[in-house]
Design an enzyme around this catalytic site. Structure first.
Site, PDB file in Angstrom:
ATOM      1  N   GLY A 179      -1.906  31.664 -25.754  1.00  0.00           N
ATOM      2  CA  GLY A 179      -1.702  32.947 -25.395  1.00  0.00           C
ATOM      3  C   GLY A 179       0.094  32.981 -25.662  1.00  0.00           C
ATOM      4  O   GLY A 179       0.468  34.094 -26.503  1.00  0.00           O
ATOM      5  N   GLU A 180       0.786  32.210 -25.131  1.00  0.00           N
ATOM      6  CA  GLU A 180       2.367  32.120 -25.551  1.00  0.00           C
ATOM      7  C   GLU A 180       2.713  32.190 -26.826  1.00  0.00           C
ATOM      8  O   GLU A 180       3.426  32.904 -27.282  1.00  0.00           O
ATOM      9  CB  GLU A 180       2.959  30.975 -24.606  1.00  0.00           C
ATOM     10  CG  GLU A 180       3.024  31.485 -23.062  1.00  0.00           C
ATOM     11  CD  GLU A 180       3.413  30.223 -22.362  1.00  0.00           C
ATOM     12  OE1 GLU A 180       4.139  29.472 -22.827  1.00  0.00           O
ATOM     13  OE2 GLU A 180       3.540  30.491 -21.206  1.00  0.00           O
ATOM     14  N   MET A 181       1.858  31.264 -27.484  1.00  0.00           N
ATOM     15  CA  MET A 181       2.197  31.080 -28.839  1.00  0.00           C
ATOM     16  C   MET A 181       2.032  32.431 -29.707  1.00  0.00           C
ATOM     17  O   MET A 181       2.824  32.952 -30.396  1.00  0.00           O
ATOM     18  CB  MET A 181       1.401  30.182 -29.580  1.00  0.00           C
ATOM     19  CG  MET A 181       1.771  28.632 -28.850  1.00  0.00           C
ATOM     20  SD  MET A 181       3.280  27.997 -29.670  1.00  0.00           S
ATOM     21  CE  MET A 181       2.671  27.761 -31.428  1.00  0.00           C
ATOM     22  N   GLY A 241       4.292  35.137 -28.145  1.00  0.00           N
ATOM     23  CA  GLY A 241       5.612  35.002 -28.372  1.00  0.00           C
ATOM     24  C   GLY A 241       5.991  35.235 -29.818  1.00  0.00           C
ATOM     25  O   GLY A 241       6.980  35.826 -30.245  1.00  0.00           O
TER      26      GLY A 241
END
Length: 28
Positions: free
Chosen positions: A19-21, A24
């Site tokens: 999710g962060e990848m 981001g």
């Protein structure tokens, strides 16, 4: 309790990491 936390971290680290990848990259 510790085992539950480990399983929770495993599940959430996979989702959170991906999710962060994705988030981001899109945010930047």
């Amino acid at each position: 309790s510790l085992q539950a936390a480990t399983e929770w971290l495993k599940a959430n680290n996979q989702r959170g990491f991906l999710g962060e990848m994705g988030a981001g990259s899109n945010a930047d």
